[in-house]
Write a protein that holds these residues in place. Sequence first.
Motif, PDB file in Angstrom:
ATOM      1  N   PHE A  47       0.857  -1.192   0.000  1.00 55.34           N
ATOM      2  CA  PHE A  47       0.000   0.000   0.000  1.00 55.34           C
ATOM      3  C   PHE A  47       0.886   1.233   0.000  1.00 55.34           C
ATOM      4  O   PHE A  47       2.065   1.170   0.344  1.00 55.34           O
ATOM      5  CB  PHE A  47      -1.023   0.013   1.153  1.00 55.34           C
ATOM      6  CG  PHE A  47      -0.445  -0.093   2.536  1.00 55.34           C
ATOM      7  CD1 PHE A  47       0.080   1.000   3.199  1.00 55.34           C
ATOM      8  CD2 PHE A  47      -0.457  -1.314   3.195  1.00 55.34           C
ATOM      9  CE1 PHE A  47       0.593   0.895   4.491  1.00 55.34           C
ATOM     10  CE2 PHE A  47       0.061  -1.432   4.488  1.00 55.34           C
ATOM     11  CZ  PHE A  47       0.585  -0.328   5.129  1.00 55.34           C
ATOM     12  N   LEU A  66       8.433  -0.462   5.729  1.00 55.04           N
ATOM     13  CA  LEU A  66       7.462   0.618   5.930  1.00 55.04           C
ATOM     14  C   LEU A  66       8.230   1.929   5.795  1.00 55.04           C
ATOM     15  O   LEU A  66       9.162   2.174   6.556  1.00 55.04           O
ATOM     16  CB  LEU A  66       6.840   0.519   7.329  1.00 55.04           C
ATOM     17  CG  LEU A  66       6.128  -0.796   7.660  1.00 55.04           C
ATOM     18  CD1 LEU A  66       5.614  -0.782   9.096  1.00 55.04           C
ATOM     19  CD2 LEU A  66       4.969  -1.027   6.697  1.00 55.04           C
ATOM     20  N   LYS A  79      10.551   1.020   9.523  1.00 58.93           N
ATOM     21  CA  LYS A  79      10.525  -0.301  10.143  1.00 58.93           C
ATOM     22  C   LYS A  79      10.530  -1.392   9.074  1.00 58.93           C
ATOM     23  O   LYS A  79      10.032  -1.175   7.971  1.00 58.93           O
ATOM     24  CB  LYS A  79       9.229  -0.410  10.960  1.00 58.93           C
ATOM     25  CG  LYS A  79       9.071  -1.692  11.700  1.00 58.93           C
ATOM     26  CD  LYS A  79       7.837  -1.628  12.555  1.00 58.93           C
ATOM     27  CE  LYS A  79       7.625  -2.961  13.235  1.00 58.93           C
ATOM     28  NZ  LYS A  79       6.639  -2.904  14.273  1.00 58.93           N
ATOM     29  N   LEU A  87      -0.705  -4.649   9.604  1.00 58.95           N
ATOM     30  CA  LEU A  87      -0.365  -3.349   9.008  1.00 58.95           C
ATOM     31  C   LEU A  87      -1.627  -2.608   8.592  1.00 58.95           C
ATOM     32  O   LEU A  87      -2.540  -3.211   8.017  1.00 58.95           O
ATOM     33  CB  LEU A  87       0.528  -3.545   7.775  1.00 58.95           C
ATOM     34  CG  LEU A  87       1.828  -4.316   7.985  1.00 58.95           C
ATOM     35  CD1 LEU A  87       2.614  -4.401   6.690  1.00 58.95           C
ATOM     36  CD2 LEU A  87       2.669  -3.652   9.067  1.00 58.95           C
ATOM     37  N   GLY A  88      -1.655  -1.338   8.903  1.00 52.09           N
ATOM     38  CA  GLY A  88      -2.780  -0.509   8.472  1.00 52.09           C
ATOM     39  C   GLY A  88      -3.793  -0.243   9.576  1.00 52.09           C
ATOM     40  O   GLY A  88      -4.743   0.500   9.370  1.00 52.09           O
ATOM     41  N   GLN A  89      -3.569  -0.821  10.755  1.00 49.65           N
ATOM     42  CA  GLN A  89      -4.587  -0.660  11.805  1.00 49.65           C
ATOM     43  C   GLN A  89      -4.675   0.786  12.292  1.00 49.65           C
ATOM     44  O   GLN A  89      -5.736   1.243  12.671  1.00 49.65           O
ATOM     45  CB  GLN A  89      -4.396  -1.644  12.983  1.00 49.65           C
ATOM     46  CG  GLN A  89      -3.384  -1.290  14.030  1.00 49.65           C
ATOM     47  CD  GLN A  89      -2.016  -1.871  13.697  1.00 49.65           C
ATOM     48  OE1 GLN A  89      -1.669  -1.957  12.542  1.00 49.65           O
ATOM     49  NE2 GLN A  89      -1.238  -2.237  14.695  1.00 49.65           N
ATOM     50  N   ARG A  90      -3.535   1.512  12.218  1.00 44.40           N
ATOM     51  CA  ARG A  90      -3.552   2.891  12.702  1.00 44.40           C
ATOM     52  C   ARG A  90      -4.539   3.741  11.893  1.00 44.40           C
ATOM     53  O   ARG A  90      -5.423   4.396  12.453  1.00 44.40           O
ATOM     54  CB  ARG A  90      -2.133   3.486  12.623  1.00 44.40           C
ATOM     55  CG  ARG A  90      -1.944   4.775  13.395  1.00 44.40           C
ATOM     56  CD  ARG A  90      -0.847   5.623  12.795  1.00 44.40           C
ATOM     57  NE  ARG A  90      -1.137   5.948  11.406  1.00 44.40           N
ATOM     58  CZ  ARG A  90      -1.956   6.923  11.021  1.00 44.40           C
ATOM     59  NH1 ARG A  90      -2.556   7.665  11.915  1.00 44.40           N
ATOM     60  NH2 ARG A  90      -2.190   7.149   9.729  1.00 44.40           N
ATOM     61  N   SER A  91      -4.424   3.664  10.556  1.00 44.20           N
ATOM     62  CA  SER A  91      -5.307   4.501   9.727  1.00 44.20           C
ATOM     63  C   SER A  91      -6.745   3.988   9.725  1.00 44.20           C
ATOM     64  O   SER A  91      -7.687   4.775   9.617  1.00 44.20           O
ATOM     65  CB  SER A  91      -4.775   4.602   8.299  1.00 44.20           C
ATOM     66  OG  SER A  91      -4.709   3.342   7.698  1.00 44.20           O
ATOM     67  N   ASN A  99      -0.018   6.446   6.839  1.00 46.91           N
ATOM     68  CA  ASN A  99       1.064   7.399   7.053  1.00 46.91           C
ATOM     69  C   ASN A  99       2.353   6.932   6.384  1.00 46.91           C
ATOM     70  O   ASN A  99       3.297   7.697   6.242  1.00 46.91           O
ATOM     71  CB  ASN A  99       1.273   7.581   8.561  1.00 46.91           C
ATOM     72  CG  ASN A  99       2.121   8.768   8.881  1.00 46.91           C
ATOM     73  OD1 ASN A  99       2.022   9.795   8.205  1.00 46.91           O
ATOM     74  ND2 ASN A  99       2.983   8.632   9.867  1.00 46.91           N
ATOM     75  N   LEU A 100       2.384   5.650   6.012  1.00 44.65           N
ATOM     76  CA  LEU A 100       3.598   5.054   5.438  1.00 44.65           C
ATOM     77  C   LEU A 100       3.225   4.202   4.239  1.00 44.65           C
ATOM     78  O   LEU A 100       2.063   3.797   4.102  1.00 44.65           O
ATOM     79  CB  LEU A 100       4.279   4.146   6.482  1.00 44.65           C
ATOM     80  CG  LEU A 100       4.609   4.731   7.849  1.00 44.65           C
ATOM     81  CD1 LEU A 100       5.003   3.633   8.820  1.00 44.65           C
ATOM     82  CD2 LEU A 100       5.747   5.746   7.732  1.00 44.65           C
ATOM     83  N   ASP A 139       4.001   0.360  19.076  1.00 43.91           N
ATOM     84  CA  ASP A 139       4.479   1.086  17.884  1.00 43.91           C
ATOM     85  C   ASP A 139       4.944   2.499  18.270  1.00 43.91           C
ATOM     86  O   ASP A 139       5.952   2.995  17.756  1.00 43.91           O
ATOM     87  CB  ASP A 139       3.355   1.219  16.834  1.00 43.91           C
ATOM     88  CG  ASP A 139       3.059  -0.095  16.120  1.00 43.91           C
ATOM     89  OD1 ASP A 139       3.848  -1.043  16.256  1.00 43.91           O
ATOM     90  OD2 ASP A 139       2.021  -0.167  15.421  1.00 43.91           O
ATOM     91  N   GLU A 142       8.260   2.271  19.999  1.00 46.95           N
ATOM     92  CA  GLU A 142       9.282   2.025  18.966  1.00 46.95           C
ATOM     93  C   GLU A 142       9.648   3.319  18.259  1.00 46.95           C
ATOM     94  O   GLU A 142      10.825   3.575  18.001  1.00 46.95           O
ATOM     95  CB  GLU A 142       8.697   1.075  17.914  1.00 46.95           C
ATOM     96  CG  GLU A 142       9.302  -0.285  17.898  1.00 46.95           C
ATOM     97  CD  GLU A 142       8.611  -1.153  16.870  1.00 46.95           C
ATOM     98  OE1 GLU A 142       8.325  -0.686  15.753  1.00 46.95           O
ATOM     99  OE2 GLU A 142       8.347  -2.317  17.196  1.00 46.95           O
ATOM    100  N   SER A 143       8.622   4.118  17.942  1.00 49.78           N
ATOM    101  CA  SER A 143       8.886   5.378  17.237  1.00 49.78           C
ATOM    102  C   SER A 143       9.692   6.330  18.109  1.00 49.78           C
ATOM    103  O   SER A 143      10.608   6.999  17.619  1.00 49.78           O
ATOM    104  CB  SER A 143       7.580   6.055  16.829  1.00 49.78           C
ATOM    105  OG  SER A 143       6.881   5.233  15.953  1.00 49.78           O
TER     106      SER A 143
HETATM  107  N1  CMP Z   1       6.565   1.902  14.543  1.00 43.61           N
HETATM  108  C1  CMP Z   1       5.560   2.126  13.687  1.00 43.61           C
HETATM  109  N2  CMP Z   1       5.194   3.370  13.373  1.00 43.61           N
HETATM  110  C2  CMP Z   1       4.189   3.590  12.520  1.00 43.61           C
HETATM  111  N3  CMP Z   1       3.456   2.622  11.922  1.00 43.61           N
HETATM  112  C3  CMP Z   1       3.769   1.368  12.208  1.00 43.61           C
HETATM  113  C4  CMP Z   1       4.814   1.050  13.095  1.00 43.61           C
HETATM  114  N4  CMP Z   1       4.885  -0.285  13.168  1.00 43.61           N
HETATM  115  C5  CMP Z   1       3.937  -0.773  12.383  1.00 43.61           C
HETATM  116  N5  CMP Z   1       3.244   0.212  11.809  1.00 43.61           N
HETATM  117  C6  CMP Z   1       2.136  -0.002  10.857  1.00 43.61           C
HETATM  118  O1  CMP Z   1       2.439   0.605   9.609  1.00 43.61           O
HETATM  119  C7  CMP Z   1       1.223   1.092   9.104  1.00 43.61           C
HETATM  120  C8  CMP Z   1       1.269   2.118   8.021  1.00 43.61           C
HETATM  121  O2  CMP Z   1      -0.058   2.456   7.693  1.00 43.61           O
HETATM  122  P1  CMP Z   1      -1.007   3.029   8.846  1.00 43.61           P
HETATM  123  O3  CMP Z   1      -0.536   4.383   9.181  1.00 43.61           O
HETATM  124  O4  CMP Z   1      -2.379   2.808   8.486  1.00 43.61           O
HETATM  125  O5  CMP Z   1      -0.754   2.005  10.056  1.00 43.61           O
HETATM  126  C9  CMP Z   1       0.587   1.693  10.353  1.00 43.61           C
HETATM  127  C10 CMP Z   1       0.818   0.602  11.341  1.00 43.61           C
HETATM  128  O6  CMP Z   1      -0.172  -0.398  11.202  1.00 43.61           O
END
Ligand code: CMP
Length: 233
Positions: A47, A66, A79, A87-91, A99-100, A139, A142-143
Amino acid sequence: MKTTEKTRCESCIIRQFNALKAFTKDELKVISDHKVTKNFKKGDLIFKEGEKLNGVFCVRDGASKLSKLSENGKHQIVKIAKKGEILGQRSVVADEQTNLSATALNDTSMCYIPKQLIIDKINQNPEFTRNLLKIMASDLRESDNFIVNMSQHNVKQRIAEALLYLETNFGTDDEGFLAVNLSREDLANVVGTATESCIRLLAELKKEKFIATKAKKTKIEDKKGLEDMINGF
Ligand SMILES: Nc1ncnc2c1ncn2[C@@H]1O[C@@H]2COP(=O)(O)O[C@H]2[C@H]1O
């Protein structure tokens, strides 16, 4: 990208590594009936940053990077995602755009679960919601660590850390070379430097006998030495 025959979530052990472990057998059956398994080859875009996803990806196998494209045209790799991650759960949770970008680094298999099912389960299954929150909290940690690391460690230390991360998380082949091989450009984009500097520092690490290389493959020869170097000894 290829879509293949479905494997059932009920009999998949990958869910033990992520938030899906909270689902009951009946919930897993529903997920199984609605998800699609997608296969990606090295270099395939899974994506793109800024995309609105209609579901989340559960990584069954493979490694994916990512990354975020900055204004100066450089890709910062945030990462390397591995088996078991979602992956993608944040959005999807925030109802935002991604975001990535996610790109396959080798043969990668992912199950794509529709967004509405995830949202329904957030409302119905508190254990799943808690697990999801824990993953997002992790996450975030980690950031934080990534930012601190970027400012406090020099580029050579960051290359050493990236190589150790790859060995710990993806293992090695029969000859001891890293199973997931990043191109020099990708490695440079992980540690935030120019490809030429990355190549020069890898040559230094090789000369100092911390690593060995063969063609495009890299092997860690002195793990303790690399760890000491990261810790400033
Ligand atoms: N450390 C991280 N920072 C940001 N996104 C992360 C991280 N690790 C995993 N992700 C995944 O990377 C995805 C990128 O798309 P989303 O922003 O939808 O959701 C983000 C998370 O699901």
